[in-house]
Enzyme design. Structure first.
Site, PDB file in Angstrom:
ATOM      1  N   LYS B  77       0.736  -0.892   0.012  1.00 59.70           N
ATOM      2  CA  LYS B  77      -0.003  -0.415  -0.096  1.00 59.70           C
ATOM      3  C   LYS B  77       0.675   1.409   0.139  1.00 59.70           C
ATOM      4  O   LYS B  77       2.250   1.031   0.458  1.00 59.70           O
ATOM      5  CB  LYS B  77      -0.565   0.289   0.938  1.00 59.70           C
ATOM      6  CG  LYS B  77      -1.703   0.947   0.807  1.00 59.70           C
ATOM      7  CD  LYS B  77      -3.028   0.795   2.279  1.00 59.70           C
ATOM      8  CE  LYS B  77      -3.784   1.974   2.458  1.00 59.70           C
ATOM      9  NZ  LYS B  77      -4.978   2.104   3.651  1.00 59.70           N
ATOM     10  N   SER B 157     -10.103   1.760   2.716  1.00 60.48           N
ATOM     11  CA  SER B 157      -9.112   2.077   1.736  1.00 60.48           C
ATOM     12  C   SER B 157      -7.903   1.573   0.639  1.00 60.48           C
ATOM     13  O   SER B 157      -6.920   2.511   0.466  1.00 60.48           O
ATOM     14  CB  SER B 157      -8.223   3.826   2.389  1.00 60.48           C
ATOM     15  OG  SER B 157      -7.496   2.521   3.726  1.00 60.48           O
ATOM     16  N   SER B 181     -10.361  -0.574   6.920  1.00 63.57           N
ATOM     17  CA  SER B 181      -9.607  -0.319   5.978  1.00 63.57           C
ATOM     18  C   SER B 181      -8.863  -1.289   4.786  1.00 63.57           C
ATOM     19  O   SER B 181      -8.080  -1.259   3.809  1.00 63.57           O
ATOM     20  CB  SER B 181      -8.624   0.513   5.502  1.00 63.57           C
ATOM     21  OG  SER B 181      -9.324   2.418   5.699  1.00 63.57           O
TER      22      SER B 181
END
Lengths: 95, 494
Positions: B77, B157, B181
């Site tokens: 990420k 997210s 997330s």
């Protein structure tokens, strides 16, 4: 509590985020909407309840108070939008 | 290579057996990534780093006794600082930022021989549930509803991580979870997502959103892979004073699938008005599956559940407003162009106005407001006291003998990109209604893919465990995974 334009202007300034005067009413409405959502918490009886300040009960770790890094300005400045002569450069702060 | 291993466990076996080299596996993943541009999952591909690491991994594998992750390609990420590879947390304000250091977690993976393929799309500063607040534009789910070509959100997210793993671009990815997330995007894309106990995984070198809630964790195809990846990233770190000094058990070895005698709590407050029938039915079926595997289900009450989201939307923005104060146009990233005569205050204000997107600006301002003089007690302090009560609800359930709690992961399946564009921001926040309690209480939670809804889209079930009991949680998840037998894959359209 509803946020008025003056409060929205003050909050934006405290957060150091420029907001056009024309955008203040919409911002105030948005912030008010979120605040009315969180105001549901007023219904909770929190009398005598301690605030949760740590997720798991543990003693904060300690370490020797010693210099372990530093003295290497190049990587520190490498990502700066403006760096000169080994310093971060910003607009004039003091006359 | 058409028979490229799609899980960590399969890749590990093939690498150790010499059936495939890390270099071949990495090249195949890089090809898959290049062919999947429409998903917008990888936003910085680090092909050079990947090839170097793959070579080093192959050398290590030839020596034998290589760690589990050695040679396994992973996506990271964009929130993790990775030395020499761009990382901007999905934000314009970190445009051009190349971290000169490596986060503890990605450093552990690097040292274990894992191959970083690149950085994955995400909502700006991890604030969002649809990946639509990203400066890179939204990541797109590899899934489509039956009979439709409308692009769907992979969730957020960690949307890029979810899309990449679900599409088979990499066997596993790292995500982070502040309010859901990891688990919400995992549920939306039919993969496994695990948020560890707060303190299990070091936060050092991960761009901070809300420090008392953030945890990194694995996003994988299987529960076994989640156990392997968690084992590789967990453990105390002197650089993160909130990381716990606890030994890391062998999570994979704990996977027995034998959950006879376990007690699974079914919290009545999670049965929401207007919950889609498919979700309710899946939840009941999940309970049945666990009973069939020998567990006992009991109805429990977590009475403060409905206050979790409001408390979260005070605590998280408050911490964010403080954490994001560092983005001021001085030390890294973006600085707005200044007009003649502008001073340092104008520099801060213009930089932050242009560098942060709308949702981040909104949350920073809410956080600033609830921490400001005169409002601190009414908002922030009250929210922290409510947080105590939410945590206490779980403690009570666990003290009564519950081993884990079963809930839906999300209140719906994936929605179309843009569907909430004109909605109140609060509507987007409701996505996290089943996941956010877990962050507030600091507990471990896992989303396991469990079925499809009427439109053919994945749905997940969440298991919530006792603190530090990820091994037990993963084992119950393993049993659920075996019973649910979720084998659906997105049809390739990209």
């Amino acid at each position: 509590m509803a946020i008025d334009e003056a409060t929205a202007r003050r909050v934006a300034h405290l957060a150091r985020i420029a907001v056009d005067e024309a955008d203040l009413p919409a911002l105030a409405a948005e912030l008010s909407g979120i605040l009315s959502f969180v105001e549901e918490l007023e219904a909770v009886d929190v009398e005598g309840v301690e605030p949760m300040t740590a997720v798991s009960p543990m003693r904060l770790k300690r370490r020797p108070d010693a210099v372990t890094a530093g003295g290497d300005p190049a990587p520190v400045l490498a990502n700066a939008p403006d760096a000169r002569e080994g310093f971060f450069a910003v607009p004039k702060v003091v006359e | 290579m058409s028979d490229r291993p799609e899980t960590i466990a399969a890749a590990r076996a093939a690498l150790r057996a010499g059936d495939v080299t890390a270099a071949e596996l990495t090249a195949a993943c890089l090809d898959a990534i290049a062919a999947a541009a429409p998903l917008n999952a990888f936003v910085h591909v680090t092909a050079e780093i990947a090839r170097e690491r793959a070579q080093a991994a192959d050398a290590l594998l030839r020596q034998g006794d290589a760690p589990a992750m050695c040679g396994v390609p992973v996506g990271i990420k964009d929130l993790f600082c990775t030395e020499g590879a761009p990382g901007q947390a999905g934000s314009r304000i970190l445009e051009g930022f190349v971290p000169p250091y490596e986060s503890t977690v990605t450093g552990k993976l690097r040292d274990a021989g894992a191959v970083m393929l690149g950085k994955l799309n995400m909502d700006e500063f991890a604030m969002g549930s649809s990946n639509e607040t990203s400066v890179y534009g939204p990541a797109v789910s590899p899934w489509r509803a039956a009979g439709s070509t409308a692009p769907l959100t992979p969730g957020g997210s960690s949307g890029g991580s979810a899309a990449a793993v679900a599409a088979g671009l990499c066997p596993a990815a790292l995500g982070t979870d502040t309010g859901g997330s990891i688990r919400q995007p995992a549920a939306f894309t039919g993969i496994v997502g695990l948020k560890p106990t707060y303190g299990r995984v070091s936060r050092w070198g991960i761009v901070a959103f809300a420090s008392s809630l953030d945890q990194a964790g694995p996003m994988t195809r299987t529960v076994r892979d989640a156990a392997i990846l968690l084992g590789a990233i967990a453990g105390p770190d002197p650089k993160d004073s909130t990381s716990a000094d606890r030994p890391v058990p062998d999570f994979e070895a704990a996977l027995s699938g034998d959950i006879r005698g376990k007690v699974i709590g079914i919290p009545r407050e999670y049965r929401m008005d207007g919950m889609p029938d498919a979700i309710d039915a899946l939840w009941q079926r999940g309970a049945e599956m666990l009973r069939d595997a020998g567990a006992r289900t009991v109805d429990i009450s977590l009475p403060h559940t409905r206050y979790a989201l409001p408390a979260y939307y005070i605590i998280a923005p408050a911490e964010a407003s403080s954490n994001l104060a560092r983005y001021d146009g001085v030390r890294y990233g973006f600085r707005a162009p200044l007009a003649p005569g502008d001073g340092i205050t104008e520099m801060y204000e213009k930089t932050r106005a242009a560098g942060f997107g709308a949702e981040v600006r909104r949350r920073v301002m809410i956080g600033t407001y609830v921490l400001s003089a005169g409002f601190y007690d009414a908002y922030y302090r009250r929210a922290q006291r409510v947080r105590t009560l939410i945590k206490r609800d779980f403690e009570t359930a666990f003290a009564d003998g519950v081993d884990a709690i079963l809930t839906p992961s999300t209140p719906s399946s994936a929605f179309e990109i843009g569907a909430l564009d004109s909605a109140d921001p609060v509507e987007m926040y409701l996505n996290d209604i089943f996941t956010v309690t877990v962050n507030l209480a600091g507990l471990p939670g896992i989303s396991v893919p469990a079925g499809l809804d009427g439109r053919g889209l994945p749905l997940g079930l969440q298991l919530i465990g006792r603190p530090w009991e990820e091994a037990e949680l993963l084992d119950i998840g393993f049993a659920l995974e075996r019973a649910a037998c979720f084998v659906s894959r997105p049809q390739r359209w990209w």
